[in-house]
Design an enzyme around this catalytic site. Sequence first.
Site, mmCIF file in Angstrom:
data_model
loop_
_atom_site.group_PDB
_atom_site.id
_atom_site.type_symbol
_atom_site.label_atom_id
_atom_site.label_comp_id
_atom_site.label_asym_id
_atom_site.label_seq_id
_atom_site.Cartn_x
_atom_site.Cartn_y
_atom_site.Cartn_z
ATOM 1 N N ARG A 1 27.862 53.163 63.390
ATOM 2 C CA ARG A 1 26.729 52.352 63.858
ATOM 3 C C ARG A 1 26.890 52.190 65.356
ATOM 4 O O ARG A 1 27.736 51.433 65.810
ATOM 5 C CB ARG A 1 26.747 50.985 63.193
ATOM 6 C CG ARG A 1 26.740 51.001 61.690
ATOM 7 C CD ARG A 1 26.913 49.552 61.220
ATOM 8 N NE ARG A 1 27.055 49.456 59.783
ATOM 9 C CZ ARG A 1 28.207 49.583 59.129
ATOM 10 N NH1 ARG A 1 29.324 49.859 59.792
ATOM 11 N NH2 ARG A 1 28.249 49.452 57.823
ATOM 12 N N LYS B 1 42.467 39.813 20.319
ATOM 13 C CA LYS B 1 43.593 39.264 19.574
ATOM 14 C C LYS B 1 43.485 39.642 18.095
ATOM 15 O O LYS B 1 44.445 40.130 17.493
ATOM 16 C CB LYS B 1 43.603 37.737 19.738
ATOM 17 C CG LYS B 1 44.920 37.091 19.408
ATOM 18 C CD LYS B 1 44.845 35.571 19.615
ATOM 19 C CE LYS B 1 44.846 35.189 21.078
ATOM 20 N NZ LYS B 1 44.509 33.763 21.303
ATOM 21 N N ARG C 1 42.889 30.033 16.483
ATOM 22 C CA ARG C 1 43.050 30.617 17.819
ATOM 23 C C ARG C 1 41.779 31.317 18.283
ATOM 24 O O ARG C 1 41.135 32.003 17.507
ATOM 25 C CB ARG C 1 44.193 31.650 17.805
ATOM 26 C CG ARG C 1 45.367 31.264 16.952
ATOM 27 C CD ARG C 1 46.341 32.416 16.769
ATOM 28 N NE ARG C 1 46.966 32.826 18.022
ATOM 29 C CZ ARG C 1 47.777 33.881 18.116
ATOM 30 N NH1 ARG C 1 48.011 34.647 17.071
ATOM 31 N NH2 ARG C 1 48.317 34.175 19.280
ATOM 32 N N ARG D 1 48.929 42.666 23.405
ATOM 33 C CA ARG D 1 47.747 43.102 24.144
ATOM 34 C C ARG D 1 48.211 43.928 25.325
ATOM 35 O O ARG D 1 49.365 43.832 25.738
ATOM 36 C CB ARG D 1 46.915 41.914 24.613
ATOM 37 C CG ARG D 1 47.678 41.006 25.548
ATOM 38 C CD ARG D 1 46.843 39.837 26.025
ATOM 39 N NE ARG D 1 47.652 38.924 26.806
ATOM 40 C CZ ARG D 1 47.530 37.597 26.775
ATOM 41 N NH1 ARG D 1 46.655 37.033 25.984
ATOM 42 N NH2 ARG D 1 48.292 36.845 27.524
ATOM 43 N N GLY E 1 20.575 55.011 52.810
ATOM 44 C CA GLY E 1 20.975 53.679 53.274
ATOM 45 C C GLY E 1 20.568 52.721 52.175
ATOM 46 O O GLY E 1 19.477 52.176 52.184
ATOM 47 N N THR E 2 21.465 52.540 51.214
ATOM 48 C CA THR E 2 21.050 51.813 50.016
ATOM 49 C C THR E 2 20.889 50.313 50.259
ATOM 50 O O THR E 2 20.286 49.643 49.444
ATOM 51 C CB THR E 2 22.027 52.061 48.849
ATOM 52 O OG1 THR E 2 23.348 51.919 49.335
ATOM 53 C CG2 THR E 2 21.826 53.443 48.273
ATOM 54 N N CYS F 1 25.524 55.755 52.329
ATOM 55 C CA CYS F 1 26.352 55.030 53.289
ATOM 56 C C CYS F 1 26.148 53.523 53.234
ATOM 57 O O CYS F 1 26.561 52.805 54.115
ATOM 58 C CB CYS F 1 26.123 55.548 54.709
ATOM 59 S SG CYS F 1 24.464 55.216 55.296
ATOM 60 N N GLY G 1 44.584 31.708 28.262
ATOM 61 C CA GLY G 1 44.462 30.268 28.443
ATOM 62 C C GLY G 1 43.061 29.771 28.746
ATOM 63 O O GLY G 1 42.869 28.592 28.989
ATOM 64 N N ASP H 1 19.168 48.943 52.877
ATOM 65 C CA ASP H 1 17.754 48.793 53.196
ATOM 66 C C ASP H 1 16.879 49.253 52.039
ATOM 67 O O ASP H 1 15.847 48.650 51.761
ATOM 68 C CB ASP H 1 17.414 49.599 54.460
ATOM 69 C CG ASP H 1 17.540 48.734 55.701
ATOM 70 O OD1 ASP H 1 17.043 47.601 55.659
ATOM 71 O OD2 ASP H 1 18.141 49.192 56.691
HETATM 72 P P1 ADP Z 1 46.316 32.005 24.153
HETATM 73 O O1 ADP Z 1 45.222 32.996 23.980
HETATM 74 O O2 ADP Z 1 45.979 30.915 25.081
HETATM 75 O O3 ADP Z 1 47.641 32.651 24.372
HETATM 76 P P2 ADP Z 1 47.069 31.749 21.390
HETATM 77 O O4 ADP Z 1 46.037 31.680 20.344
HETATM 78 O O5 ADP Z 1 47.711 33.070 21.559
HETATM 79 O O6 ADP Z 1 46.434 31.237 22.745
HETATM 80 O O7 ADP Z 1 48.148 30.660 20.976
HETATM 81 C C1 ADP Z 1 48.832 29.777 21.786
HETATM 82 C C2 ADP Z 1 50.289 29.751 21.411
HETATM 83 O O8 ADP Z 1 50.479 29.377 20.041
HETATM 84 C C3 ADP Z 1 50.959 31.096 21.562
HETATM 85 O O9 ADP Z 1 52.217 30.915 22.103
HETATM 86 C C4 ADP Z 1 51.056 31.598 20.154
HETATM 87 O O10 ADP Z 1 52.121 32.478 19.995
HETATM 88 C C5 ADP Z 1 51.249 30.334 19.360
HETATM 89 N N1 ADP Z 1 50.734 30.498 18.003
HETATM 90 C C6 ADP Z 1 49.481 30.838 17.657
HETATM 91 N N2 ADP Z 1 49.362 30.949 16.327
HETATM 92 C C7 ADP Z 1 50.572 30.664 15.804
HETATM 93 C C8 ADP Z 1 51.087 30.639 14.465
HETATM 94 N N3 ADP Z 1 50.323 30.935 13.427
HETATM 95 N N4 ADP Z 1 52.379 30.309 14.310
HETATM 96 C C9 ADP Z 1 53.151 30.013 15.372
HETATM 97 N N5 ADP Z 1 52.733 30.037 16.648
HETATM 98 C C10 ADP Z 1 51.449 30.358 16.879
HETATM 99 MG MG MG Z 2 48.272 34.128 23.260
HETATM 100 MG MG MG Z 3 19.384 50.680 57.356
#
Ligand code: ADP
Ligand code: MG
Ligand code: MG
Length: 909
Positions: free
Chosen positions: A596, A32, A103, A376, A800-801, A865, A112, A803
């Site tokens: 086998r 991130k 974050r 990402r 025969g990894t 194998c 999450g 054994d």
């Molecule tokens: P996760 O990795 O679980 O997605 P995040 O760190 O990305 O957690 O953040 C959770 C939520 O909060 C996301 O929807 C993100 O966009 C929002 N968020 C994070 N930082 C800010 C910020 N500075 N202003 C507004 N929203 C934010």
């Molecule tokens: Mg996020």
């Molecule tokens: Mg064998």
Amino acid sequence: MEVLQDVKTRVYKFGNKAADGNSKMKNLLGGKGANLAEMCNIGIPVPPGFTITTEVCTEYNLLGKDKVVSMIKPEIEEAIFNIESLMGSKFGDKDNPLLISVRSGARVSMPGMMDTVLNLGLNDDAVIGLANKTGNERFAWDSYRRFIQMYGGVVLGMKPEAKEDIDPFEEIMEHLKYKRRIKLDTEFTIQDLKDLVYDFKDAVKKRTGHDFPTDPWDQLWGAVIAVFNSWNGDRAMYYRRMHGYPADWGTAVNVQAMVYGNMGDNSGTGVCFTRDAGTGEDVFNGEYLINAQGEDVVAGTRTPQQITKLGSIRWAELAKVDEEDRVKNYPSLEELMPEIYKELDGYQEKLEKHYKDMQDMEFTIQDGKLWILQTRNGKRTGAAMVKIAMDMYKQGLITEKEAVLRIEPSKLDELLHPVFDAKALKEAHVIAQGLPASPGAATGQIVFFADEATKYKYTILARIETSPEDLEGMNIARGILTARGGMTSHAAVVARGMGKCCISGAGALKINYKTRTLKVDDKVYHEGDWISLNGSTGNIIEGKVATSEPELSGEFAEIMKLADKYATMQVRTNADTPNDAKIARNFGAQGIGLTRTEHMFFEVDRIKAMREMILSDTLIGRQHALEKLLPMQRSDFEGIFEAMQGLPVTVRLLDPPLHEFVPHQLETQRSLAEEMHITLEAVKIKVAELEEFNPMLGHRGCRLGITYPEITEMQARAVIEAALNLKERGIVAKPEIMIPLIGTLTEFESQEAVIRETANKVFEERNDTIEYSVGTMIEIPRAALIADKIAKYADFFSFGTNDLTQMAFGYSRDDASKFLPIYIEKGILKVDPFEVLDQEGIGQLVEMATERGRNTKPNLKVGICGEHGGDPSSVEFCYRTGLNYVSCSPYRVPIARLASAQAAIKATL
Ligand code: ADP
Ligand code: MG
Ligand code: MG
């Protein structure tokens, strides 16, 4: 640790189109943080902030809170000051407060899995300042109650106490909504929000015994430490174990100025994908909510709206919303805020081109201004992974080699599972429809709680919505069904990452956790009832639906063709039946690396003859029984040779200890005695005789063939006769006869002699010949050591990894389950060596034996194998060692083919 001399940077700033870091620094800044920096560098609007490095997390784990705080404090103060000057506000100020988010963000994205706190910096004074400054009192108090809620949950441990409970803060809100006869959070009045703040703080005090912290700096340190701690939380640890990520990576912490999506109807927040993460289709898509913050979209408490008009129309069709209603109540962002949409569309295109991969982005609109909060490489299903790689190659975004390297071989596994039978689907009874959040076919018995996913063999986890706590159960369940949430809900995103079938937002379902029921209209389904999910259409189906074999077609076939262009090391299969052989051939196997033969003896009619052979005390008796086995074995070989159509087939002579073939239960012993016209006592004595202290190191492998050469004779005859029979029918067969468990040269010589004599005898009888070869398994460490001598006689080697691992580690495969899991938990071993080849140790034996063997016979054919033949990292090792082929189970053949191509491509980079 010498803090004074230590000059390393622990805090990296970003903001205002510039940054200290960049996207290459994922290990240090986390995914991130690195991407936030990169977005700043390429001119995308990102709220300013800074990243505390992953190294600090590791330092925290070693040194504890106080040391680490004093170590990073000066840098943090400077970085906060930097945000203050860019934002024109002040952290902790009561008139013009700067609010921040804290974050988490590890090297790899763990959606999450770890914790985030928004709106940090608020207290009873600052909330008034914020209200005055923005002229929006409602927004200020909404932000405050959200802050207490998140901080309470993440930092102060205010979580549900029992699984049937809801979040303690949600409970307070639900109570107020009920009292006020309202449904949505947005309907709260300012006074309601003030009351909520009061009640929330009260609940915190009651449960924790402490007042909610008011000093913003205390709040900040509390949140930073909580993020570090979340790296070692249950959720994150389970996720790491699932993916094999080491504990010492640590997480970074991103601190960032807040932007507000909850400032009114000209604000909002959303999540979007540059391509479809479920199917791979090249369409921009995503969801948003007006007047909402961060998690609201993912949490699924309000029904999110689609970003594009196309998506919105598709959604309305599934949700059975008519066009008028859609335009009025669920317009797309494209329709509602065309200018913002255009800007967002521009960024998504720019980011995808920049990263050359599908992006998963978060954005927030604050009073008509768009901010990007995260990008990402998006998690996707196996099908999407393949399609996106092929499409990007065709679109000229990536090269052919890059396309092949984009495939995560083990993720192809998802495409190799059975699919619903088309005919069965037509007759299926659809009970409701939800959003097709993650494609696939799943049938199972309903469970309502993640920790009950193992209650039945196949389960469907049905939830109102899922949360990160449910991860383990989601991974175990066959499919996931949620009543709430959209295509970007937690359930949807996680399921796609796991390649697991998921239907989300099935609003017609009434799920009741207390009664453990799921109601659709008037029909009630209980825990344990069977249902099926079609993740591609969103159809929820009553009962079980028949499945059929998957196929290599479309983009999957195309990418495999590309892979074959580069793969120099071949992929064979381990197959014991013509059916397995056929499946593997369809998946592109280039031969059989292991048949086998003992598996042929376990079938009902054969086991009798086999037992008869084992129980007879005389050569004549054994030969008599073997005569019965010969035609059966011969026809098996014919079937397999025919299925392979001229490709080489390695047949291993009988390997397991004979004890495995005799009955151990009194009942079966009795009927065997009757059949063989001997006493029960005689059977019992024989069974006892065959018992061994350590069967894995006992009378098995070539040791059987040496003590009972007639067995080897029969098997060699069956192989040769089968090949001759096929020859008569115009089919070429290339048998390779393999002797198991060789430890000395003389063992090999004696067995080879039996085989060759038998073959010559058959050739004479039939007045015809075929080509065949005789080789050996290398699975006893001693055989690896004398490989140069064995190669003088053997035509080929096959490692025969399984054994080899067992014997070189000295771990009995049958008993290892008692200690291996503990070894892995304690970090004594990083992975199970029976799953992933131990390159450091066992790998040396493989390298040495290959080298020594080829010193004697330069073109010696060498393969592997064991189970490792289908493991991508082991396949790469085999390539580097110069093996001719790997052999794996039929369903892993495409995976190994891809891994083989990738190994060859990587070697050219
Ligand atoms: P996760 O990795 O679980 O997605 P995040 O760190 O990305 O957690 O953040 C959770 C939520 O909060 C996301 O929807 C993100 O966009 C929002 N968020 C994070 N930082 C800010 C910020 N500075 N202003 C507004 N929203 C934010
Ligand atoms: Mg996020
Ligand atoms: Mg064998």
